[in-house]
Scaffold this motif. Structure first.
Motif, PDB file in Angstrom:
ATOM      1  N   LEU A 127     -62.099 -42.717  79.142  1.00 33.30           N
ATOM      2  CA  LEU A 127     -63.789 -42.637  78.900  1.00 33.30           C
ATOM      3  C   LEU A 127     -64.140 -42.260  79.322  1.00 33.30           C
ATOM      4  O   LEU A 127     -64.294 -41.889  80.951  1.00 33.30           O
ATOM      5  CB  LEU A 127     -64.900 -44.186  78.829  1.00 33.30           C
ATOM      6  CG  LEU A 127     -64.183 -45.187  78.200  1.00 33.30           C
ATOM      7  CD1 LEU A 127     -64.852 -46.794  79.536  1.00 33.30           C
ATOM      8  CD2 LEU A 127     -64.950 -45.160  76.830  1.00 33.30           C
ATOM      9  N   PRO A 128     -65.463 -41.327  79.172  1.00 35.12           N
ATOM     10  CA  PRO A 128     -66.031 -40.406  80.008  1.00 35.12           C
ATOM     11  C   PRO A 128     -66.815 -41.047  80.684  1.00 35.12           C
ATOM     12  O   PRO A 128     -67.330 -42.342  80.074  1.00 35.12           O
ATOM     13  CB  PRO A 128     -66.838 -39.342  79.017  1.00 35.12           C
ATOM     14  CG  PRO A 128     -66.634 -40.060  77.584  1.00 35.12           C
ATOM     15  CD  PRO A 128     -66.004 -41.461  77.505  1.00 35.12           C
ATOM     16  N   ARG A 136     -74.694 -40.756  72.180  1.00 40.20           N
ATOM     17  CA  ARG A 136     -73.748 -40.903  73.211  1.00 40.20           C
ATOM     18  C   ARG A 136     -73.209 -42.247  74.290  1.00 40.20           C
ATOM     19  O   ARG A 136     -72.650 -43.116  73.992  1.00 40.20           O
ATOM     20  CB  ARG A 136     -73.009 -40.072  74.363  1.00 40.20           C
ATOM     21  CG  ARG A 136     -72.931 -37.950  73.920  1.00 40.20           C
ATOM     22  CD  ARG A 136     -73.392 -36.967  74.379  1.00 40.20           C
ATOM     23  NE  ARG A 136     -74.378 -36.618  74.846  1.00 40.20           N
ATOM     24  CZ  ARG A 136     -75.406 -36.539  74.647  1.00 40.20           C
ATOM     25  NH1 ARG A 136     -75.394 -36.002  73.263  1.00 40.20           N
ATOM     26  NH2 ARG A 136     -76.467 -36.231  74.848  1.00 40.20           N
ATOM     27  N   ALA A 137     -74.429 -42.219  74.404  1.00 40.33           N
ATOM     28  CA  ALA A 137     -75.092 -43.556  75.505  1.00 40.33           C
ATOM     29  C   ALA A 137     -75.082 -44.992  74.705  1.00 40.33           C
ATOM     30  O   ALA A 137     -74.432 -46.401  74.206  1.00 40.33           O
ATOM     31  CB  ALA A 137     -75.478 -43.956  76.108  1.00 40.33           C
ATOM     32  N   PHE A 195     -71.014 -31.932  73.299  1.00 43.38           N
ATOM     33  CA  PHE A 195     -70.132 -33.565  74.377  1.00 43.38           C
ATOM     34  C   PHE A 195     -70.610 -34.508  73.487  1.00 43.38           C
ATOM     35  O   PHE A 195     -69.596 -35.148  73.608  1.00 43.38           O
ATOM     36  CB  PHE A 195     -71.385 -33.671  75.572  1.00 43.38           C
ATOM     37  CG  PHE A 195     -71.254 -32.827  76.629  1.00 43.38           C
ATOM     38  CD1 PHE A 195     -71.233 -34.276  77.328  1.00 43.38           C
ATOM     39  CD2 PHE A 195     -70.821 -31.409  76.851  1.00 43.38           C
ATOM     40  CE1 PHE A 195     -70.491 -33.210  78.814  1.00 43.38           C
ATOM     41  CE2 PHE A 195     -70.794 -31.629  78.104  1.00 43.38           C
ATOM     42  CZ  PHE A 195     -70.710 -32.176  79.023  1.00 43.38           C
ATOM     43  N   ALA A 203     -71.620 -45.618  72.821  1.00 43.09           N
ATOM     44  CA  ALA A 203     -70.385 -46.758  74.285  1.00 43.09           C
ATOM     45  C   ALA A 203     -70.957 -48.124  74.129  1.00 43.09           C
ATOM     46  O   ALA A 203     -69.983 -48.663  73.966  1.00 43.09           O
ATOM     47  CB  ALA A 203     -70.190 -45.975  74.726  1.00 43.09           C
ATOM     48  N   ASP A 239     -66.690 -36.842  73.739  1.00 37.69           N
ATOM     49  CA  ASP A 239     -68.022 -37.737  74.385  1.00 37.69           C
ATOM     50  C   ASP A 239     -67.578 -39.272  73.408  1.00 37.69           C
ATOM     51  O   ASP A 239     -67.072 -39.686  73.591  1.00 37.69           O
ATOM     52  CB  ASP A 239     -68.981 -37.643  74.995  1.00 37.69           C
ATOM     53  CG  ASP A 239     -69.649 -37.431  76.389  1.00 37.69           C
ATOM     54  OD1 ASP A 239     -68.409 -36.726  77.053  1.00 37.69           O
ATOM     55  OD2 ASP A 239     -69.805 -38.125  77.435  1.00 37.69           O
ATOM     56  N   ARG A 295     -63.395 -39.803  72.885  1.00 37.76           N
ATOM     57  CA  ARG A 295     -63.293 -40.270  73.605  1.00 37.76           C
ATOM     58  C   ARG A 295     -63.298 -41.622  73.921  1.00 37.76           C
ATOM     59  O   ARG A 295     -61.999 -42.494  74.087  1.00 37.76           O
ATOM     60  CB  ARG A 295     -63.308 -39.468  75.236  1.00 37.76           C
ATOM     61  CG  ARG A 295     -62.525 -38.022  75.611  1.00 37.76           C
ATOM     62  CD  ARG A 295     -63.444 -37.546  76.614  1.00 37.76           C
ATOM     63  NE  ARG A 295     -63.260 -38.136  78.366  1.00 37.76           N
ATOM     64  CZ  ARG A 295     -63.363 -38.278  78.986  1.00 37.76           C
ATOM     65  NH1 ARG A 295     -64.431 -36.529  79.140  1.00 37.76           N
ATOM     66  NH2 ARG A 295     -63.014 -38.490  80.503  1.00 37.76           N
ATOM     67  N   THR A 296     -64.838 -41.510  73.883  1.00 38.48           N
ATOM     68  CA  THR A 296     -65.172 -43.455  73.583  1.00 38.48           C
ATOM     69  C   THR A 296     -64.599 -44.362  72.266  1.00 38.48           C
ATOM     70  O   THR A 296     -64.213 -44.866  72.186  1.00 38.48           O
ATOM     71  CB  THR A 296     -66.768 -43.249  73.475  1.00 38.48           C
ATOM     72  OG1 THR A 296     -67.527 -42.815  74.434  1.00 38.48           O
ATOM     73  CG2 THR A 296     -67.238 -44.856  73.585  1.00 38.48           C
ATOM     74  N   ALA A 308     -73.058 -46.034  80.967  1.00 35.17           N
ATOM     75  CA  ALA A 308     -73.588 -46.801  79.379  1.00 35.17           C
ATOM     76  C   ALA A 308     -72.821 -47.998  78.678  1.00 35.17           C
ATOM     77  O   ALA A 308     -74.231 -49.257  79.324  1.00 35.17           O
ATOM     78  CB  ALA A 308     -73.754 -46.415  78.272  1.00 35.17           C
TER      79      ALA A 308
END
Lengths: 191, 191
Positions: free
Chosen positions: B170-171, A173-174, A29, A177, A33, A36-37, B177
């Motif tokens: 974006l996921p 991951r957050a 992940f 972002a 993730d 992509r971000t 987030a």
């Protein structure tokens, strides 16, 4: 004019929950993730930084599936996101790669839940990127954070991300972002 | 004074990549990442909205492991993040739950890659939450987005998240987030 921005996810040297220095595992992940971000915010390369071939081989298989295998036909958007991925064994290799592409060493920026002498605001780094030329390498730690003598070598540490309460355990991951949106997203608050 | 904010992840009715209406699967990372991010931004409850007991039973097992099982001892922070989780079969049940707790129906806000007549800015919803009392339910779609007749019943649609380029995949975990930070995070740009 704006500075080229690179991103790295560091798997060594990392603290575990008992403050021991370890190598963390690469997770599927984190690849998907963060690719992509990163692609959404126009990051030039996303370095997965891991010293062990047993782990990076697995990551290469996943990347190949989405770049060359059935995944690339099934989901071309994912193929495009994965095109910015680059696996390197250590931070120095990422830095040297940027030097070879950009002709200049990057400013290294990271984040931490603690404050340091070189802690800076999001507004400062956003301004530096928007108005500068020097490449920027944003590093994110896995596990319980990057080992402190390595942290000491970075140019700037971004302030911790504060929510409206005292709980502060965002997934990396957050955090990626939120930080890319703060540094590279549109000025939504002024609209 | 600020309004109580709830969050829901919608698994039906959802479009797949061929524009067919389907039910998506619950994924483990959506549970973990969105619970941790929601708890950081003081979300009152995070509803996992799914109509099928085969899927919600699995989600309940995962949640129990981190709430009551070995996971709760191994990682108390995860236990706390999971304490805001609530599994419901449809959006109406989430809305009715909020009404029963808050004494008032929530304003329903969602997001979409397209623009609608009731598309609003992040600044407006941020202001409404900061200064209001009416509960707010933020809904996020999985797959290729929430079916359009259902979208038409929501009060507000937040603007799409634009990066500095035209790639926009974006996921959902990253969108959550970024949006919670825009609506509920500190005013970092003014520091």
């Amino acid at each position: 004019m704006s500075a080229p921005v690179y991103l790295g996810l560091v798997h060594y040297p990392i603290y575990n929950k008992n403050d021991e220095v370890i190598t963390t595992a690469i997770t599927n992940f984190d690849i998907h993730d963060i690719a992509r971000t990163s692609r959404t915010y126009d990051i030039k390369q996303y370095f997965i930084i891991h010293p062990l071939e047993t782990q990076t081989g697995l990551a290469r298989d996943i990347i190949n599936y989405w770049q060359e295998g059935y995944g690339s036909e099934y989901n071309p958007d994912r193929k495009e996101a994965f095109s910015i991925l680059n696996i390197v064994p250590d931070i120095e290799k990422a830095v040297n790669h940027i030097k070879s592409v950009e002709g200049e060493y990057p400013v290294i920026v990271t984040t931490d839940a603690r404050k340091f002498a070189n802690t800076v605001s999001y507004a400062k780094i956003r301004e530096d990127i928007a108005t500068g030329n020097t490449p920027c390498l944003l590093l994110f730690g896995t596990g319980w954070g990057i080992e402190k003598s390595v942290m000491g070598k970075f140019d700037y540490i971004l302030e911790p991300i504060y929510g409206p309460c005292d709980y502060n355990h965002l997934p990396v991951r957050a955090a990626v972002a939120i930080i890319l949106d703060r540094l590279l997203g549109e000025a939504w608050w002024a609209k």
